[in-house]
Design a protein around this motif. Sequence first.
Motif, PDB file in Angstrom:
ATOM      1  N   HIS A   1       3.900 -11.214  -5.927  1.00  0.00           N
ATOM      2  CA  HIS A   1       2.907 -10.502  -5.137  1.00  0.00           C
ATOM      3  C   HIS A   1       3.000 -11.016  -3.705  1.00  0.00           C
ATOM      4  N   ASP A   2       2.873 -10.106  -2.735  1.00  0.00           N
ATOM      5  CA  ASP A   2       2.836 -10.443  -1.313  1.00  0.00           C
ATOM      6  C   ASP A   2       4.046 -11.281  -0.890  1.00  0.00           C
ATOM      7  N   ASP A   3       5.248 -10.910  -1.385  1.00  0.00           N
ATOM      8  CA  ASP A   3       6.485 -11.629  -1.077  1.00  0.00           C
ATOM      9  C   ASP A   3       7.003 -11.227   0.303  1.00  0.00           C
ATOM     10  N   HIS A   4       7.941 -11.994   0.815  1.00  0.00           N
ATOM     11  CA  HIS A   4       8.531 -11.753   2.139  1.00  0.00           C
ATOM     12  C   HIS A   4       9.518 -10.586   2.095  1.00  0.00           C
ATOM     13  N   PRO A   5       9.687  -9.866   3.220  1.00  0.00           N
ATOM     14  CA  PRO A   5      10.698  -8.808   3.284  1.00  0.00           C
ATOM     15  C   PRO A   5      12.099  -9.425   3.330  1.00  0.00           C
ATOM     16  N   PRO A   6      13.129  -8.668   3.073  1.00  0.00           N
ATOM     17  CA  PRO A   6      13.158  -7.256   2.709  1.00  0.00           C
ATOM     18  C   PRO A   6      12.702  -7.070   1.265  1.00  0.00           C
ATOM     19  N   PRO A   7      12.346  -5.842   0.882  1.00  0.00           N
ATOM     20  CA  PRO A   7      11.934  -5.589  -0.503  1.00  0.00           C
ATOM     21  C   PRO A   7      13.025  -6.052  -1.475  1.00  0.00           C
ATOM     22  N   HIS A   8      12.618  -6.883  -2.424  1.00  0.00           N
ATOM     23  CA  HIS A   8      13.565  -7.448  -3.373  1.00  0.00           C
ATOM     24  C   HIS A   8      12.851  -7.834  -4.655  1.00  0.00           C
ATOM     25  N   PHE A   9      13.648  -8.200  -5.647  1.00  0.00           N
ATOM     26  CA  PHE A   9      13.111  -8.764  -6.886  1.00  0.00           C
ATOM     27  C   PHE A   9      13.960  -9.965  -7.247  1.00  0.00           C
ATOM     28  N   HIS A  10      13.503 -10.711  -8.231  1.00  0.00           N
ATOM     29  CA  HIS A  10      14.202 -11.906  -8.684  1.00  0.00           C
ATOM     30  C   HIS A  10      14.760 -11.629 -10.071  1.00  0.00           C
ATOM     31  N   ALA A  11      16.041 -11.906 -10.259  1.00  0.00           N
ATOM     32  CA  ALA A  11      16.691 -11.735 -11.555  1.00  0.00           C
ATOM     33  C   ALA A  11      17.074 -13.117 -12.079  1.00  0.00           C
ATOM     34  N   PHE A  12      16.712 -13.387 -13.331  1.00  0.00           N
ATOM     35  CA  PHE A  12      17.010 -14.662 -13.974  1.00  0.00           C
ATOM     36  C   PHE A  12      17.872 -14.393 -15.205  1.00  0.00           C
ATOM     37  N   TYR A  13      18.936 -15.187 -15.352  1.00  0.00           N
ATOM     38  CA  TYR A  13      19.813 -15.020 -16.517  1.00  0.00           C
ATOM     39  C   TYR A  13      20.516 -16.341 -16.813  1.00  0.00           C
ATOM     40  N   GLN A  14      20.242 -16.914 -17.967  1.00  0.00           N
ATOM     41  CA  GLN A  14      20.895 -18.127 -18.462  1.00  0.00           C
ATOM     42  C   GLN A  14      21.010 -19.230 -17.411  1.00  0.00           C
TER      43      GLN A  14
ATOM     44  N   GLN B   1      15.151   2.514  -8.464  1.00  0.00           N
ATOM     45  CA  GLN B   1      14.753   2.187  -7.098  1.00  0.00           C
ATOM     46  C   GLN B   1      13.322   2.645  -6.780  1.00  0.00           C
ATOM     47  N   ALA B   2      12.958   3.840  -7.191  1.00  0.00           N
ATOM     48  CA  ALA B   2      11.610   4.356  -6.890  1.00  0.00           C
ATOM     49  C   ALA B   2      10.533   3.504  -7.562  1.00  0.00           C
ATOM     50  N   GLU B   3      10.758   3.133  -8.823  1.00  0.00           N
ATOM     51  CA  GLU B   3       9.766   2.303  -9.529  1.00  0.00           C
ATOM     52  C   GLU B   3       9.680   0.908  -8.914  1.00  0.00           C
ATOM     53  N   LEU B   4      10.826   0.371  -8.507  1.00  0.00           N
ATOM     54  CA  LEU B   4      10.831  -0.944  -7.873  1.00  0.00           C
ATOM     55  C   LEU B   4      10.075  -0.915  -6.547  1.00  0.00           C
ATOM     56  N   MET B   5      10.294   0.124  -5.749  1.00  0.00           N
ATOM     57  CA  MET B   5       9.574   0.227  -4.483  1.00  0.00           C
ATOM     58  C   MET B   5       8.073   0.420  -4.702  1.00  0.00           C
ATOM     59  N   ALA B   6       7.718   1.165  -5.751  1.00  0.00           N
ATOM     60  CA  ALA B   6       6.295   1.336  -6.073  1.00  0.00           C
ATOM     61  C   ALA B   6       5.681  -0.017  -6.434  1.00  0.00           C
ATOM     62  N   ASN B   7       6.402  -0.827  -7.209  1.00  0.00           N
ATOM     63  CA  ASN B   7       5.901  -2.158  -7.542  1.00  0.00           C
ATOM     64  C   ASN B   7       5.846  -3.048  -6.300  1.00  0.00           C
ATOM     65  N   TRP B   8       6.824  -2.926  -5.409  1.00  0.00           N
ATOM     66  CA  TRP B   8       6.797  -3.702  -4.171  1.00  0.00           C
ATOM     67  C   TRP B   8       5.523  -3.376  -3.391  1.00  0.00           C
ATOM     68  N   SER B   9       5.187  -2.099  -3.299  1.00  0.00           N
ATOM     69  CA  SER B   9       3.963  -1.682  -2.601  1.00  0.00           C
ATOM     70  C   SER B   9       2.723  -2.226  -3.300  1.00  0.00           C
ATOM     71  N   ARG B  10       2.729  -2.193  -4.640  1.00  0.00           N
ATOM     72  CA  ARG B  10       1.596  -2.767  -5.384  1.00  0.00           C
ATOM     73  C   ARG B  10       1.477  -4.261  -5.084  1.00  0.00           C
ATOM     74  N   GLY B  11       2.605  -4.943  -5.037  1.00  0.00           N
ATOM     75  CA  GLY B  11       2.599  -6.376  -4.755  1.00  0.00           C
ATOM     76  C   GLY B  11       2.048  -6.688  -3.378  1.00  0.00           C
ATOM     77  N   GLU B  12       2.423  -5.878  -2.399  1.00  0.00           N
ATOM     78  CA  GLU B  12       1.891  -6.077  -1.048  1.00  0.00           C
ATOM     79  C   GLU B  12       0.378  -5.898  -1.022  1.00  0.00           C
ATOM     80  N   ALA B  13      -0.122  -4.996  -1.849  1.00  0.00           N
ATOM     81  CA  ALA B  13      -1.565  -4.730  -1.919  1.00  0.00           C
ATOM     82  C   ALA B  13      -2.272  -5.655  -2.915  1.00  0.00           C
ATOM     83  N   LEU B  14      -1.516  -6.597  -3.496  1.00  0.00           N
ATOM     84  CA  LEU B  14      -2.044  -7.530  -4.497  1.00  0.00           C
ATOM     85  C   LEU B  14      -2.622  -6.806  -5.709  1.00  0.00           C
ATOM     86  N   GLU B  15      -1.996  -5.698  -6.072  1.00  0.00           N
ATOM     87  CA  GLU B  15      -2.398  -4.920  -7.241  1.00  0.00           C
ATOM     88  C   GLU B  15      -1.473  -5.241  -8.412  1.00  0.00           C
ATOM     89  N   PRO B  16      -1.908  -4.949  -9.643  1.00  0.00           N
ATOM     90  CA  PRO B  16      -1.052  -5.199 -10.805  1.00  0.00           C
ATOM     91  C   PRO B  16       0.226  -4.353 -10.743  1.00  0.00           C
TER      92      PRO B  16
END
Length: 89
Positions: free
Chosen positions: A16-29, A63-78
């Motif tokens: 939530h409220d992460d720094h730009p650019p819009p991104h996500f974190h991927a974890f694997y092994q 991409q669209a769902e990820l950007m929607a979640n990014w916007s939710r995160g900026e607004a501190l929404e679930p």
Amino acid sequence: MPIISVFFGIIIRMYHDDHPPPHFHAFYQGFEAFVGIADGEIIAGTLPNKAARIVRQWALDHQAELMANWSRGEALEPMELIPGADQDD
């Protein structure tokens, strides 16, 4: 940091409220990468080649769902769960 998707042992999280650019974190092994939503490319960190290819394609497909979640995160929404690559047709 909410988990927004899990597939093939890869965990996708977004702060939530992460720094730009819009991104996500991927974890694997024990690997972690910051992945850009715009192009699915790794911004920082590393993933094994096969996992990186799967994550990149998944990011482009959702991409669209990820950007929607990014916007939710900026607004501190679930954030909403996004289907994993193992559920894509």
